[in-house]
Design a protein around this motif. Structure first.
Motif, PDB file in Angstrom:
ATOM      1  N   SER A 159       0.835  -1.206   0.000  1.00  0.00           N
ATOM      2  CA  SER A 159       0.000   0.000   0.000  1.00  0.00           C
ATOM      3  C   SER A 159       0.865   1.249   0.000  1.00  0.00           C
ATOM      4  O   SER A 159       0.530   2.256  -0.626  1.00  0.00           O
ATOM      5  N   GLN A 183      -7.540   0.428  -0.574  1.00  0.00           N
ATOM      6  CA  GLN A 183      -7.754  -0.869   0.066  1.00  0.00           C
ATOM      7  C   GLN A 183      -8.962  -0.841   0.992  1.00  0.00           C
ATOM      8  O   GLN A 183      -9.692  -1.803   1.099  1.00  0.00           O
ATOM      9  N   ASP A 202      -5.537  -1.334  -5.001  1.00  0.00           N
ATOM     10  CA  ASP A 202      -5.046  -1.966  -3.783  1.00  0.00           C
ATOM     11  C   ASP A 202      -6.047  -3.027  -3.310  1.00  0.00           C
ATOM     12  O   ASP A 202      -7.033  -2.710  -2.661  1.00  0.00           O
ATOM     13  N   GLU A 203      -5.801  -4.267  -3.648  1.00  0.00           N
ATOM     14  CA  GLU A 203      -6.708  -5.368  -3.312  1.00  0.00           C
ATOM     15  C   GLU A 203      -8.165  -5.006  -3.582  1.00  0.00           C
ATOM     16  O   GLU A 203      -9.007  -5.086  -2.693  1.00  0.00           O
TER      17      GLU A 203
HETATM   18 MG   LIG Z   1      -2.074  -2.765   2.065  1.00  0.00          MG
END
Ligand SMILES: [Mg+2]
Ligand SMILES: Nc1ncnc2c1ncn2[C@@H]1O[C@H](COP(=O)(O)OP(=O)(O)OP(=O)(O)O)[C@@H](O)[C@H]1O
Lengths: 261, 293
Positions: free
Chosen positions: B78, B114, B190-191
């Motif tokens: 991140s 995220q 991010d994910e």
């Molecule tokens: Mg992360």
């Protein structure tokens, strides 16, 4: 609202009504059997009678006139506090120089309980509307300012970052992101401030006034009429309750996206 | 274009890219991203020990490349994205997008965060539109892009819902749409699919490939799912545990050849033995880095 929560609410209301009824019954029993003297605790019937006397007009003012006297002080002081406290709180949270300039002043003034201002306010502004307005202003500006400050300070970094990523400049960040994000907490401050304003005006009227609910309560005390005292207190409670209720309704409409209790 | 490294990137592309992909990639080369000896440490200014989150990270991501980063939790993924997006500056080292150093965030470097980052006071439409409004996209064009993306993210009929009325997966899809409508040069994710269930995840992966292919922004995509990484990536960067360094870079195109398998449905791709082999290889690399603390 679905069926389940409706049942739940009705249930809660019913339970509340029962407990209120039990208290009223106990009150009635205690006074009817002479366990507590009429002088200390007037019977419900006496209070009801006093309330009727109040609404017909007590000490030169009708109930409406007392209500208007108290409310006009509350509203003028409260509105001034909102108009100054909220922008100042936001500005202090947003701008470091303003925070540094105003922070110490706020820190020193904040711990002074509002009633402690009463003598000074009377000295400065007299016993009429301006003096009491000032006291109300002092008591309600604190929650306005503090909540606005914390609301802006605690806007999640994620939201600020997202807005910056989307291309927001400083003005957009403040007006289109930080302030809307902080609105629920600011509104909470406004509600606390309204309660505080109401409490303070009654306190101020206890000390010096020629009308208003605080004046009614104090007159009851001076004339040894505890039923009038009680009726005045009930009027204060009902008015405060209704103000809070109205505020919550407005809040739900203005901030529909927030989590409301 | 006096830029060190361009030659290397190009050689890379020519070698790996198929005939159809090569044209697009070499047409413009302004959107590649470069990490030059990037390190990031946090804290330590009040007597505490600073945390070295990213350690000497150097990488070039080619224009139009789909790069996936995998690595153990807390290894600085991140943090890398935040730096690429211009939200934070590295302690040492430099980042650049095309020829320009990355110094501040902006709509050309879109980020799907995220964690929850929609604006709670805006409806789905307002959330998607906000970035376009900020950047002066005309109302007609805003409407056009919304009409295009809303069905793709499966949120038709939810236009006027507030984020709190959506599931986590739906919220994340709105967050993706609000980035795509900006037509960014660089898309940092991010994910993005972590909150989705397996079925929706597969659908979204395939849709992402589809919408990405239309404009081909350079992508850096972080995930915990090795399968997702192997399916989507041109290249996979495997990170070490903290402080995050590059452990290995795996070029998926070496396996897929010119025709990348992400164009096919995932369930079909998963039956390929070369897909499973690569997946095993990446997983072995990561496993060594995972420590239970
Ligand atoms: Mg992360
Ligand atoms: N703002 C910050 N202040 C202090 N430390 C931070 C900050 N942001 C990240 N860190 C630290 O840097 C390290 C890397 O964090 P980062 O969020 O980049 O990890 P990650 O690889 O994204 O992890 P995950 O897979 O769990 O999301 C962590 O040890 C974290 O504690």
């Amino acid at each position: 609202m679905n069926r389940r929560t409706t049942y739940l609410r009705v249930g809660q209301l019913g339970f509340g009504a029962v407990s209120l009824g039990v208290i009223l019954f106990a009150w009635w029993q205690v006074t009817a059997n002479g366990i507590v003297s009429e002088f200390l605790l007037p019977a419900p019937a006496a209070v009801f009678e006093a309330a009727q006397r109040l609404s017909a007009g007590y000490l030169g003012s009708s109930l409406t006139a007392h209500l208007v006297a108290s409310l006009s002080v509350v509203l003028s002081g409260y509105i001034a506090a909102v108009l100054i406290g909220v922008p100042l709180g936001i500005l202090m949270a947003w701008s470091r120089p303003v925070d540094i300039a105003m922070g110490p002043l706020v820190a020193i003034l904040r711990p002074i309980p509002p009633p402690a201002w009463i003598p000074l306010a009377i000295l400065w502004f007299g016993i009429d509307l301006p003096g009491k307005t000032f006291i109300v202003f002092v008591s309600s500006i604190t929650p306005c300012l503090i909540n606005a400050y914390v609301a802006i300070k605690e806007v999640p970094a994620n939201l600020i970052n997202a807005a910056r990523m989307l291309g927001a400049g400083n003005a957009s960040l403040l007006f289109r992101v930080a302030i809307p994000a902080g609105l629920p907490m600011i509104a909470n401050g406004l509600r606390i401030a309204l309660g505080s304003a109401w409490a303070t005006v009654v306190a101020a009227e206890l000390v010096v006034a020629t009308a208003g609910f605080g004046f009614v309560i104090m007159s009851g005390y001076r004339n040894i009429e505890s039923d009038i005292m009680a009726a005045g207190m009930i009027a204060v409670a009902v008015t405060g309750f209704i103000m809070n209720l109205l505020f919550r309704e407005v809040e739900k409409r203005v901030i529909p996206w927030a989590e409301h209790e | 274009m006096e830029r060190a490294g361009v030659g290397i990137i190009e050689a890379d592309l020519v070698m790996d890219a198929g005939p159809c992909e090569r044209d697009i990639r070499s047409a413009a080369r302004g959107n590649g991203i470069r990490f030059q000896n990037v390190s990031m440490s946090f804290g330590g200014n009040r007597g505490g020990h600073p945390t070295l989150a990213v350690d000497d990270f150097s990488l070039e991501v080619a224009e139009n490349e789909f790069l996936v980063i995998v690595g153990p939790s807390g290894c600085g993924k991140s943090t890398l994205l935040a730096m690429a997006g211009g939200l934070t500056q590295p302690t040492t080292g430099r980042l650049s997008l095309g020829d320009e150093p990355i110094v501040k965030p902006g709509p050309d470097k879109a980020i799907v965060f995220q964690t929850f980052s929609l604006f709670p006071w805006m409806t789905v439409i307002d959330n998607i539109e906000f970035g376009m409004r900020l950047n002066g996209v005309s109302p007609a064009e805003r409407q056009r892009r919304i009409d295009y993306y809303l069905p793709i993210i499966g949120l038709k009929g939810f236009e006027d819902h507030y984020p709190k009325q959506l599931s986590g997966g739906m919220q994340q899809r709105v967050a993706i749409a609000r980035c795509l409508v900006l037509r960014p040069r660089l898309l940092l994710m991010d994910e993005p699919f972590a909150a989705l269930d397996a079925q929706n995840r597969t659908v979204m992966q395939e849709e992402l490939v589809r919408v990405w292919s239309a404009h081909r922004p350079t992508v850096i995509f972080v995930t915990h799912s090795v399968e997702e990484a192997v399916f989507l990536a041109d290249r996979i960067v495997v990170m070490t545990r903290r402080p995050g360094r590059i452990k290995d870079v795996i070029d998926v195109r070496d396996t897929t050849g010119a025709q990348h398998w992400r164009a096919a449905p995932l369930d079909q791709v998963m039956r390929r033995s070369d897909f499973q082999d690569l997946r095993g290889r990446v997983w072995d690399l990561i496993r060594d880095e995972i420590v239970i603390e």
